[in-house]
Design an enzyme around this catalytic site. Structure first.
Site, PDB file in Angstrom:
ATOM      1  CD  GLU A 159      32.460  38.640  37.016  1.00  0.00           C
ATOM      2  OE1 GLU A 159      32.874  38.713  38.194  1.00  0.00           O
ATOM      3  OE2 GLU A 159      31.863  37.654  36.569  1.00  0.00           O
ATOM      4  N   GLY A 160      30.946  43.377  39.072  1.00  0.00           N
ATOM      5  CA  GLY A 160      31.092  44.645  39.793  1.00  0.00           C
ATOM      6  C   GLY A 160      30.727  45.807  38.898  1.00  0.00           C
TER       7      GLY A 160
END
Length: 605
Positions: free
Chosen positions: A443-444
């Site tokens: 998610e980053g």
């Protein structure tokens, strides 16, 4: 090791730091009483402790299995997911209009934390489904909402997020999956997606994939990405399941941790479904705005992953604390008649308090952020909504980046507390380390969170939110100094917190000033220090919340309401101030010396 939800600390943070009473007073929460919140938390704790936590070990040792495109989840997962669905847990914080319970995010956050602490691999499926629901609720058509959201809220269907491709990791400009419009208005998708969590499984009737793809005439880069709904089974007008779509699980990834979570390679357009060649998909919103829409889901997921970091930290802390009190080895420093529990040794105490203070500080920051989110959505005053929206968006990369990075540190310390036994898989301590290691990546990555924090948060608003929060921190310092001046049993500890927090806030302000002053002329220097700056923000924000907790505990003691919980909370807060807050100064130096350091930062291949 048995997991126990930290209900006492959760209640304290909700009421004393995150402002639960003020959130429950917002429009839309009239039917949510403090008693109802307590009942939800108690039932959530009971459910995860009894139904979810016992499966954690089985998920790690007996991963999901793939066979001919079908996936069988770890033993007990399907039965547990059925119980999860029947309990209504998927709909906890979603709109009542679609069948959710409409509770505040501030209540959903601890429920999510407890679920993830009980079993991180299991909980990834509901996490992603939450994101799909939130994205569709925000940008889907009324028909799409009515068709897809209720079955997900009921737990009959689950959801996934399909971004990554072999050549397109964090750089989504390289997404190559194709989507061709058909005469009936639907699209046919073809391509490959990797790292799709719960992309295939046996726990639900249907899986709703949100997929990034390009239409044939789309612009190059991120401006040419569209977002599509691609269900595993097509859905009829009556909501019934129809033909098997042309989306196929080619394999499952073999991973360092979260073994119980099936991570799929998905093929779109392989011709293996019942609909002909090309997966049938439905456009969400407008073409070429897919990344914008997907960020709704990504931001929800980023906050949720931050909560996962807190959850794994709590689980590792509980196991290490139990082991330290059961393991007798060595004499007490002052002398003893025989071996003592290692929890009596100063350095073990240091490690346990490091784990505890980081966990509780991160928890408080996350819950305060959740409260800001609730206020931004429900407050009657538009100006107050806007202000809290800015605060929430400012805090999300801190929650994600800081909480996940410290989860790795905490899980590693948990191994250290166990000594050699921690390196042995049978104790279970190693699983938390392996599971935690993915959290700063997906998610980053932490760098992506840090770049977002610098570029889209601090620079975009000229440091307005950061400065306003620093001013509030200064107010807490003043309260601490005033309380310490009154004397009393806790005066030395309160004075220490005040001193260290004041220095940390100055370090934070100095780093923020460097970022603002050098963004135009020395951008590479600024971004060389983006991760230290993000971690600096996390250290200071967590320290601020623990300082606020210390004020409450000391005031309660002065009022004659002393308890072992307040005593331990104060100990934890003082320890954080003495041992963790000093990190702020070194991190600030790393940020502010970036101008010189950037000239020496390149490494030859």
């Amino acid at each position: 090791m048995t997991y126990r939800a930290p209900i006492q600390d959760i209640r304290f943070v909700l009421k004393e730091l995150a402002g639960l009473d003020a959130v429950l007073a917002l429009p839309g929460f009239e039917e949510v009483s403090p008693d109802l919140v307590d009942a939800v938390l108690e039932e959530n704790a009971r459910f995860v402790e009894q139904a979810i936590a016992p499966l954690n070990r089985a998920g790690d040792t007996t991963p999901a299995k793939w066979s001919e495109g079908e996936v069988t989840t770890s033993p007990g997962f399907k039965k547990a997911f059925d119980a999860f669905a029947q309990g209504g847990w998927q709909g906890l914080q979603h709109e009542q209009a679609w069948g959710g319970q409409g509770l505040p995010k501030l209540v959903g956050a601890p429920a999510s934390e407890n679920m993830n602490a009980a079993n991180l691999a299991f909980s990834l499926c509901p996490l992603l489904t939450d994101g799909v629901i939130e994205a569709l609720a925000a940008v889907g058509t009324e028909e799409q909402k009515a068709r897809f959201i209720p079955p997900m809220l009921e737990g009959r269907w689950t959801g996934t997020m399909n971004l990554t491709e072999p050549q397109a990791g964090s750089d989504l400009a390289l997404v190559a999956t194709k989507a061709v419009k058909q005469e009936d208005g639907a699209y046919r998708l073809s391509g490959q997606k990797i790292f799709i969590t719960y992309g295939e499984h046996d726990m639900a009737e249907n899986i709703v994939h949100l997929v990034l793809a390009r239409t044939p005439d789309a612009p190059k880069g991120v401006k040419g990405i569209s977002l599509f709904i691609v269900p595993k089974f097509l859905v009829g007008e009556d909501g019934g399941l129809g033909a098997r779509n042309d989306v196929w699980c080619a394999s499952l990834e073999h991973k360092l941790g979260i073994h119980g979570s099936p991570t799929a390679v998905l093929l779109y357009g392989s011709g293996k479904g019942d609909v002909g060649e090309g997966a049938v998909g439905y456009l969400i919103g407008e073409e070429n705005r897919g990344l914008e829409y997907m960020f709704i889901m990504m931001n929800a997921a980023r906050y949720a992953v931050g909560v996962q970091g807190i959850a794994v930290s709590e689980r590792a802390l509980q196991q290490a604390t139990a082991y330290a009190n059961e393991r007798f080895q060595g004499q007490a420093l002052e002398g003893s008649a025989g071996p003592v529990a290692i929890a009596n040794h100063p350095d073990v105490q240091r490690m346990l308090l490091t784990m505890k203070s980081l966990t509780e500080g991160a928890r408080a920051v996350a819950y305060v952020a959740a409260a800001a989110c609730d206020i931004s959505r429900h407050h009657a005053d538009a100006a107050v909504r806007a202000q809290n929206k800015a605060v929430y968006e400012h805090l999300v990369p801190i929650v994600k980046g800081f909480s996940t990075e410290i989860s790795v540190e905490i899980a590693s310390l948990g191994l250290q507390v166990h000594g050699g036994m921690g390196f042995i898989e049978e104790t279970g301590a190693a699983q938390y380390y392996r599971d935690a290691r993915i959290l700063p990546i997906y998610e980053g990555t932490t760098a992506i969170q840090a770049n977002d924090f610098v570029g889209r948060k601090v620079l975009r608003d000229g440091g307005t939110v950061a400065s306003a929060l620093a001013k509030e921190m200064r107010g807490t310092v003043a309260q601490l100094e005033a309380l310490a001046a009154k004397g009393g049993a806790d005066a030395d500890g309160i004075a220490l917190i005040a001193r260290r927090l004041a220095v940390a806030v100055t370090a934070y302000e100095s780093a923020t000033e460097f970022v603002l002053n050098n963004a135009k002329g020395a951008l590479r220097s600024v971004f060389l220090g983006s991760v230290p700056y993000l971690m600096l923000a996390g250290v200071v924000h967590a320290g601020w919340q623990l300082a606020r907790a210390a004020l409450v505990c000391s005031q309660q003691a002065d009022a004659g309401n002393a308890s072992s919980f307040y005593t331990q909370k104060l100990v934890t807060s003082v320890f954080y101030a003495a041992h963790i807050l000093p990190r702020a100064e070194s991190l600030s130096i790393a940020v502010c010396e970036g101008g010189v350091a950037s000239r020496y930062a390149s490494i030859e291949a």
